[in-house]
Design a protein around this motif. Structure first.
Motif, PDB file in Angstrom:
ATOM      1  N   GLY A   1      22.338  41.340  47.613  1.00 51.72           N
ATOM      2  CA  GLY A   1      23.564  41.411  48.403  1.00 51.72           C
ATOM      3  C   GLY A   1      24.741  40.633  47.867  1.00 51.72           C
ATOM      4  N   TRP A   2      24.652  40.112  46.631  1.00 54.30           N
ATOM      5  CA  TRP A   2      25.798  39.393  46.067  1.00 54.30           C
ATOM      6  C   TRP A   2      26.984  40.340  45.915  1.00 54.30           C
ATOM      7  N   SER A   3      28.177  39.867  46.322  1.00 52.65           N
ATOM      8  CA  SER A   3      29.365  40.716  46.209  1.00 52.65           C
ATOM      9  C   SER A   3      30.596  39.937  45.759  1.00 52.65           C
TER      10      SER A   3
ATOM     11  N   PHE B   1      24.692  34.543  38.457  1.00 56.16           N
ATOM     12  CA  PHE B   1      24.693  33.563  37.371  1.00 56.16           C
ATOM     13  C   PHE B   1      26.059  33.466  36.702  1.00 56.16           C
ATOM     14  N   SER B   2      27.110  33.617  37.494  1.00 55.04           N
ATOM     15  CA  SER B   2      28.464  33.583  36.938  1.00 55.04           C
ATOM     16  C   SER B   2      29.045  32.185  36.873  1.00 55.04           C
ATOM     17  N   GLY B   3      28.701  31.315  37.825  1.00 55.78           N
ATOM     18  CA  GLY B   3      29.371  30.020  37.911  1.00 55.78           C
ATOM     19  C   GLY B   3      30.848  30.155  38.200  1.00 55.78           C
TER      20      GLY B   3
ATOM     21  N   HIS C   1      23.638  31.164  41.928  1.00 51.22           N
ATOM     22  CA  HIS C   1      22.306  31.157  42.514  1.00 51.22           C
ATOM     23  C   HIS C   1      21.642  29.804  42.280  1.00 51.22           C
ATOM     24  N   GLY C   2      21.168  29.170  43.355  1.00 50.50           N
ATOM     25  CA  GLY C   2      20.504  27.877  43.230  1.00 50.50           C
ATOM     26  C   GLY C   2      21.441  26.704  43.087  1.00 50.50           C
ATOM     27  N   ILE C   3      22.741  26.898  43.294  1.00 55.61           N
ATOM     28  CA  ILE C   3      23.680  25.800  43.094  1.00 55.61           C
ATOM     29  C   ILE C   3      23.387  24.645  44.041  1.00 55.61           C
TER      30      ILE C   3
ATOM     31  N   CYS D   1      20.826  32.489  49.611  1.00 50.52           N
ATOM     32  CA  CYS D   1      21.368  33.672  50.255  1.00 50.52           C
ATOM     33  C   CYS D   1      22.393  34.280  49.301  1.00 50.52           C
ATOM     34  N   ALA D   2      22.820  35.492  49.599  1.00 51.98           N
ATOM     35  CA  ALA D   2      23.827  36.136  48.758  1.00 51.98           C
ATOM     36  C   ALA D   2      25.106  35.318  48.758  1.00 51.98           C
TER      37      ALA D   2
END
Length: 392
Positions: free
Chosen positions: A88-90, A95-97, A107-109, A363-364
């Motif tokens: 659901g990432w939008s 993994f963009s930072g 993700h995982g930040i 979460c997304a």
């Protein structure tokens, strides 16, 4: 002293490093690339004893330290591994930072890549501030937290610490501890038969379903001290998590005689294995009352201890001072429901938990405000300076 340390903190470095680590996938089992990057980052910034400490194949710890001479050893630690990427990432890629409207996405930040970057940057700031300190600041980015906490176990088998900061997500508040984790495997037992001979079988999956309903309905409230109840709540959370039974697709046409329920229990400090086991037995007795054919074996398969630091201990009071210096007000002392690596080393190493990020996590579009990254780095730096100055 705090002013000199804070003047040396390169908050832009913390933000940039956070964005970089967010670009490196490190899902549980694949921490190697992030370990390589963190070790190289420490080596480039003049850390000594930088090492990829072997833990599991291609899954090392990334460790290093900066020494100020004889004195206490202060360890900052956090885990590199993350859970799988949520769907659901939008707003950004996982993994963009990406930096969007004052927030870093990755993700995982929050669990807990930002803390790793903040800790490394803080150690660098303490070295640059020029204060007359004594002791060693060590960094331990560990693997396998979400497995068996093997990375932390291996690190503290080899390295001692007088004080430790675990960078788990606490919304930049001081956490004294966390619940533990007991895993029990409940194996419901039936009788197998060919599917065409259904009436000769006792389907273990059907019996397991009765146990699942009873276990899910559990509301265990053991006897707790008022302090523990206030910090952690009164209920020992328990849930049937993983269920595995039956036969794989395309396998023999048989009704299963075995189904395993992994019961995930999250005890508060002071709640014994025996207390939780008694509650599981009560639930299984209820299942048997619903169907007299019910039969199950119960096995304890994993124990991770709860952790609770003494509020008056040096490590906690040093963190209280650090937060007070950075934020200008008295911090609250809190506790967590999740499990930290302190389950494996906290009994022997005085540890306080402090880190950027909070619920919800994994979460997304997971993201963290830049302001939280800056503040965490500042608090880590002041804590480290106070800890080394106290023993000058």
């Amino acid at each position: 002293m705090a002013a000199r340390v804070l003047a040396a903190v390169d908050t832009q470095r913390a933000i940039d490093l956070t964005r970089q680590v967010c670009r490196i996938p490190s899902i549980l089992g694949a921490e190697g690339d992030l370990a390589d990057f963190l070790a190289a980052s420490m080596r480039d910034r003049g850390f000594s004893n930088v090492e990829l400490q072997p833990v599991l194949p291609d899954r090392p710890n990334a460790i290093g330290e900066i020494s100020f001479g004889d004195g206490p050893r202060v360890v900052m630690t956090g885990h590199m591994d993350t859970k799988p990427v949520s769907i659901g990432w939008s707003a950004a890629e996982p993994f963009s930072g990406d930096l969007i409207d004052g927030r870093v996405f990755g993700h995982g930040i929050m669990d807990m890549k930002a803390a790793l970057a903040c800790q490394i940057t803080a150690i660098e700031a303490v070295r640059e501030c020029g204060l007359p300190l004594r002791g060693t600041l060590a960094m331990a980015a560990v693997s396998d937290h979400m497995g068996d906490q093997t990375g932390s176990i291996r690190y503290f088998e080899r390295h001692h610490a007088d004080l430790c900061v675990l960078g788990e997500l606490s919304d930049n508040e001081i956490f004294l501890g966390h619940r533990g984790r007991y895993y029990f495997d409940v194996t419901a037992q039936g009788r197998s038969a060919h599917t065409c001979h259904k009436h000769h079988a006792i389907n273990a999956n059907t019996l397991a379903a009765l146990a699942i309903l009873e276990l899910d309905a559990s509301r265990l409230e053991p006897a707790l001290s008022p302090e523990i109840a206030a910090r952690f709540g009164t209920e020992t959370m328990m849930a049937p998590g993983r269920v595995y039974g039956g036969l794989p697709p395309g396998g023999p046409s048989m009704i299963p005689d075995e189904c395993v329920i992994r019961v995930d229990c999250r005890p508060q400090p002071g709640v014994s294995i025996e207390t939780v086991r008694a509650e599981i037995d009560r639930c299984l007795d209820n299942a048997k009352r619903r169907d007299g054919r019910f039969s199950a074996e119960v096995e304890l398969v994993d124990v991770k201890a709860p952790y609770l630091a003494d509020p008056d201990s040096d490590v906690v009071q040093t963190m209280v001072q650090a937060v007070r210096q950075v934020r200008g007000r008295e911090p609250e002392l809190m506790a967590a429901d999740w499990l930290g690596d302190t389950a494996s080393f906290g009994e022997h190493i005085p540890t306080v938990i402090f880190g950027p990020g909070g619920e919800p996590v994994y979460c997304a579009d997971e993201n963290l405000p830049v302001a939280d990254i800056k503040e965490a780095t500042q608090v880590y730096a002041v804590f480290a300076a106070l800890a080394l100055a106290a023993h000058e």
